[in-house]
Design a protein around this motif. Structure first.
Motif, PDB file in Angstrom:
ATOM      1  N   TRP A  33       0.832  -1.208   0.000  1.00 40.45           N
ATOM      2  CA  TRP A  33       0.000   0.000   0.000  1.00 40.45           C
ATOM      3  C   TRP A  33       0.874   1.268   0.000  1.00 40.45           C
ATOM      4  O   TRP A  33       0.758   2.132  -0.848  1.00 40.45           O
ATOM      5  CB  TRP A  33      -0.923   0.008   1.223  1.00 40.45           C
ATOM      6  CG  TRP A  33      -1.416   1.369   1.613  1.00 40.45           C
ATOM      7  CD1 TRP A  33      -2.331   2.127   0.940  1.00 40.45           C
ATOM      8  CD2 TRP A  33      -0.986   2.147   2.735  1.00 40.45           C
ATOM      9  NE1 TRP A  33      -2.497   3.324   1.577  1.00 40.45           N
ATOM     10  CE2 TRP A  33      -1.690   3.370   2.675  1.00 40.45           C
ATOM     11  CE3 TRP A  33      -0.080   1.928   3.781  1.00 40.45           C
ATOM     12  CZ2 TRP A  33      -1.511   4.375   3.631  1.00 40.45           C
ATOM     13  CZ3 TRP A  33       0.091   2.924   4.734  1.00 40.45           C
ATOM     14  CH2 TRP A  33      -0.617   4.135   4.656  1.00 40.45           C
ATOM     15  N   ILE A 111      -6.048   0.948   7.606  1.00 38.88           N
ATOM     16  CA  ILE A 111      -5.707   0.466   6.252  1.00 38.88           C
ATOM     17  C   ILE A 111      -5.873  -1.059   6.202  1.00 38.88           C
ATOM     18  O   ILE A 111      -6.374  -1.611   5.230  1.00 38.88           O
ATOM     19  CB  ILE A 111      -4.256   0.814   5.876  1.00 38.88           C
ATOM     20  CG1 ILE A 111      -3.870   2.217   6.339  1.00 38.88           C
ATOM     21  CG2 ILE A 111      -4.028   0.609   4.374  1.00 38.88           C
ATOM     22  CD1 ILE A 111      -4.277   3.298   5.460  1.00 38.88           C
ATOM     23  N   TRP A 114      -9.274  -1.927   5.609  1.00 34.06           N
ATOM     24  CA  TRP A 114      -9.677  -1.801   4.205  1.00 34.06           C
ATOM     25  C   TRP A 114      -9.346  -3.072   3.411  1.00 34.06           C
ATOM     26  O   TRP A 114     -10.088  -3.461   2.526  1.00 34.06           O
ATOM     27  CB  TRP A 114      -8.978  -0.605   3.539  1.00 34.06           C
ATOM     28  CG  TRP A 114      -9.435   0.718   4.076  1.00 34.06           C
ATOM     29  CD1 TRP A 114     -10.523   0.950   4.894  1.00 34.06           C
ATOM     30  CD2 TRP A 114      -8.832   1.993   3.859  1.00 34.06           C
ATOM     31  NE1 TRP A 114     -10.616   2.288   5.195  1.00 34.06           N
ATOM     32  CE2 TRP A 114      -9.598   2.960   4.564  1.00 34.06           C
ATOM     33  CE3 TRP A 114      -7.729   2.442   3.125  1.00 34.06           C
ATOM     34  CZ2 TRP A 114      -9.289   4.306   4.558  1.00 34.06           C
ATOM     35  CZ3 TRP A 114      -7.412   3.797   3.104  1.00 34.06           C
ATOM     36  CH2 TRP A 114      -8.179   4.717   3.828  1.00 34.06           C
ATOM     37  N   THR A 139     -14.365   3.728   1.737  1.00 33.20           N
ATOM     38  CA  THR A 139     -13.326   3.970   2.750  1.00 33.20           C
ATOM     39  C   THR A 139     -13.617   5.207   3.604  1.00 33.20           C
ATOM     40  O   THR A 139     -12.886   5.492   4.539  1.00 33.20           O
ATOM     41  CB  THR A 139     -11.940   4.129   2.105  1.00 33.20           C
ATOM     42  OG1 THR A 139     -12.020   5.142   1.102  1.00 33.20           O
ATOM     43  CG2 THR A 139     -11.453   2.833   1.490  1.00 33.20           C
ATOM     44  N   ASN A 145     -15.309   1.606   8.929  1.00 28.90           N
ATOM     45  CA  ASN A 145     -13.875   1.626   9.237  1.00 28.90           C
ATOM     46  C   ASN A 145     -13.630   1.189  10.681  1.00 28.90           C
ATOM     47  O   ASN A 145     -12.749   0.384  10.970  1.00 28.90           O
ATOM     48  CB  ASN A 145     -13.300   3.039   9.065  1.00 28.90           C
ATOM     49  CG  ASN A 145     -13.123   3.418   7.598  1.00 28.90           C
ATOM     50  OD1 ASN A 145     -13.165   2.552   6.727  1.00 28.90           O
ATOM     51  ND2 ASN A 145     -12.936   4.691   7.338  1.00 28.90           N
ATOM     52  N   ALA A 295      -5.855   6.129  -0.554  1.00 31.97           N
ATOM     53  CA  ALA A 295      -6.704   5.022  -1.004  1.00 31.97           C
ATOM     54  C   ALA A 295      -6.293   4.495  -2.382  1.00 31.97           C
ATOM     55  O   ALA A 295      -6.980   3.670  -2.965  1.00 31.97           O
ATOM     56  CB  ALA A 295      -8.165   5.448  -1.007  1.00 31.97           C
ATOM     57  N   PHE A 298      -6.470   0.918  -3.339  1.00 36.97           N
ATOM     58  CA  PHE A 298      -7.814   0.395  -3.171  1.00 36.97           C
ATOM     59  C   PHE A 298      -8.748   0.894  -4.272  1.00 36.97           C
ATOM     60  O   PHE A 298      -9.896   0.489  -4.347  1.00 36.97           O
ATOM     61  CB  PHE A 298      -8.361   0.754  -1.789  1.00 36.97           C
ATOM     62  CG  PHE A 298      -7.539   0.134  -0.695  1.00 36.97           C
ATOM     63  CD1 PHE A 298      -7.702  -1.205  -0.378  1.00 36.97           C
ATOM     64  CD2 PHE A 298      -6.565   0.855  -0.024  1.00 36.97           C
ATOM     65  CE1 PHE A 298      -6.936  -1.793   0.605  1.00 36.97           C
ATOM     66  CE2 PHE A 298      -5.794   0.274   0.959  1.00 36.97           C
ATOM     67  CZ  PHE A 298      -5.969  -1.056   1.276  1.00 36.97           C
ATOM     68  N   GLN A 299      -8.277   1.812  -5.082  1.00 34.33           N
ATOM     69  CA  GLN A 299      -9.081   2.210  -6.230  1.00 34.33           C
ATOM     70  C   GLN A 299      -8.656   1.481  -7.493  1.00 34.33           C
ATOM     71  O   GLN A 299      -9.489   1.086  -8.291  1.00 34.33           O
ATOM     72  CB  GLN A 299      -9.001   3.723  -6.426  1.00 34.33           C
ATOM     73  CG  GLN A 299      -9.824   4.435  -5.380  1.00 34.33           C
ATOM     74  CD  GLN A 299      -9.558   5.908  -5.317  1.00 34.33           C
ATOM     75  OE1 GLN A 299      -8.937   6.483  -6.205  1.00 34.33           O
ATOM     76  NE2 GLN A 299     -10.011   6.539  -4.257  1.00 34.33           N
ATOM     77  N   THR A 373     -10.196  10.046   7.972  1.00 35.21           N
ATOM     78  CA  THR A 373      -9.035   9.345   7.394  1.00 35.21           C
ATOM     79  C   THR A 373      -7.939  10.307   6.946  1.00 35.21           C
ATOM     80  O   THR A 373      -6.849   9.873   6.601  1.00 35.21           O
ATOM     81  CB  THR A 373      -9.456   8.462   6.207  1.00 35.21           C
ATOM     82  OG1 THR A 373     -10.185   9.262   5.282  1.00 35.21           O
ATOM     83  CG2 THR A 373     -10.301   7.297   6.661  1.00 35.21           C
TER      84      THR A 373
END
Ligand code: TRP
Length: 453
Positions: A33, A111, A114, A139, A145, A295, A298-299, A373
């Motif tokens: 990440w 995270i 996620w 998110t 979360n 993020a 995660f996208q 976040t």
């Protein structure tokens, strides 16, 4: 289970057990990440170049230093510094380490949460439940979360209160290689997608004009974060290490393994970013800056799995996020282990109580992060980018000028008999006495000067 008794410290079951645990601590969200995100924000290949240099010039020597201090003293950072020097400054440095562990873990769990949410996102999406997929992958949903982070923390606490060597070794031995294989296959797949070559160029062809103090500071922070350095995690892990082990060799394996996985993650994610962009996902704003922020992966990654489609997409998507959450877990364990072992050793509180107490405090802080976040960036900058190199600076100065290199050599000699006849020792001495402290201090100071101007 020896480790649940208050005064008996556990040890790793075997040499490979220690390497697995240290690698488990190193390999985590930092590689998959944080690294791709920071790299993409800082000009791709130029960042990779500086990062790789700092890993070997600063990271590796500090890792050897932490492990030898830990094995020598058999203590947590606060206790270790106290045991080898009367100087009060290092007691403060030890507290700083403990504080960094608490702060970093408080956003790390969000995270990590996620990764669990996206595991479900993949299942829902491929099952055609698109509304559910969208809900679970939001998110910015504070309650979600918080709920997932609490679950993740509960598992982390449960493992830590059982002692160090149980669980971690097994999880890493089995699941880490699987993660590597999956990333490898995904790299091959993504190379054939439209837009991939553009991403690959960005990742591998450096534009050296992109190098500036921000980039260098970010690369140093990433080197420390990814190798789990600068807050005594490896002092603590070193304290469970047997005298028979060769520290420089073990540290070299962990370093190479960790950097290898980060490099692979970049190889996967840079092309995927461009692929996602070709698919219409907004990645860069009009000025060419990354819009995704924390993020990012995660996208773009779920997009890749959606693109694969069908059963294949489901299998890769779900197992990728599952394995990533396990990697995050073995790292989170080491973050919690530092403050916990501090409370056990210095306050004589039992392991079980300590883990629950510290874990509880971290969970409460994490709740704030769950609902806002944007705190991730702030905490990360203070405690990872500045905090960890500062800790590393303390460790190298401590070893070189307070504990003294001669004592370190005596410790390293255990498990490495011919240390005197190899090139390792003279080179190491120069690095830990001069190159590491000067370089870390120079990068930190130039950042401060830059900020004031
Ligand atoms: N290195 C881990 C990762 O890459 C995170 C981590 C675990 C860490 N323990 C640490 C970072 C101690 C700094 C210090 O995800």
């Amino acid at each position: 289970m020896a480790t649940s008794k208050p005064n008996i410290r556990g040890t790793w079951n075997s040499k490979i057990g220690f390497i697995l645990a240290a690698a488990g601590s190193a390999v985590g969200l930092g590689n998959i990440w944080r690294y791709p995100t920071v790299m993409a924000e800082n000009g791709g290949a130029a960042f990779l170049f500086i990062y790789a240099m700092l890993v070997f010039i600063v990271g590796y020597p500090v890792m050897v230093a932490e492990l030898s201090v830990g094995r020598r003293t058999q203590k947590n950072p606060v206790g270790a510094f106290k045991a080898l020097s009367k100087n009060k400054i290092f007691t403060i440095a030890g507290f700083w380490c403990v504080l960094c562990g608490i702060a970093i873990l408080s956003f790390y769990v969000i995270i990590a949460g996620w990764t669990i949410s996206y595991f479900f996102e993949q299942i829902f999406f491929h099952a055609g439940l698109h509304d559910w997929a969208a809900w679970v992958s939001d998110t910015e949903n504070g309650w979600l979360n918080a709920a997932v982070a609490i679950m993740f923390m509960a598992v982390t606490i449960t493992i830590v209160l059982g002692g160090v060597s149980q669980g971690i070794e097994r999880a890493v031995r089995l699941l880490m290689p699987l993660l590597v294989v999956i990333i490898g296959i995904l790299i091959v797949y993504v190379m054939f997608q439209p837009g991939a070559s553009e991403g690959l160029t960005e990742y591998l062809v450096p534009d050296f004009s992109a190098i500036n103090t921000d980039l260098i500071l970010a690369a140093m922070g990433q080197a420390f974060f990814s190798l789990s350095l600068g807050m005594g995690a490896l002092i603590t892990y070193g304290s469970y290490l047997s005298k028979k082990e060769n520290i420089p060799e073990a540290a070299a394996m962990v370093t190479v393994f960790d950097v290898g996985i980060a490099f692979m993650a970049g190889l996967l994610i840079m092309p995927t970013i461009y692929m996602a962009q070709a698919q219409g996902v907004v990645i860069f704003d009009a000025d060419g800056n990354l819009v995704a922020g924390t993020a990012l992966i995660f996208q773009v990654l779920p997009e890749l799995f959606h693109e694969m489609g069908g059963l294949i997409g489901l299998i890769f998507g779900a197992s990728f996020f599952f394995l990533l959450s396990i990697a995050a877990l073995t790292s989170a364990i080491s973050l919690l282990e530092v403050p916990t072992s501090y409370v056990i050793d210095e306050h004589g509180i039992r392991r079980k109580k300590s883990a629950i107490l510290i874990g509880g405090i971290i969970t409460i802080i994490a709740l704030f992060v769950a609902f806002d976040t944007s705190l991730i960036g702030t905490i990360d900058f203070i405690f990872s980018v500045i905090g960890l190199p500062l800790g590393g600076l303390f460790v190298s100065i401590f070893l070189a000028y307070f504990w003294k290199t001669e004592n370190a050599r005596l410790e390293l000699e255990k498990g490495f008999d011919d240390i005197n006849s190899t090139i390792f020792w003279p080179v190491y001495k120069v690095f830990i006495k001069y190159i590491c402290p000067v370089l870390i201090a120079a990068i930190l100071i130039s950042t401060i000067v830059e900020a004031i101007r």
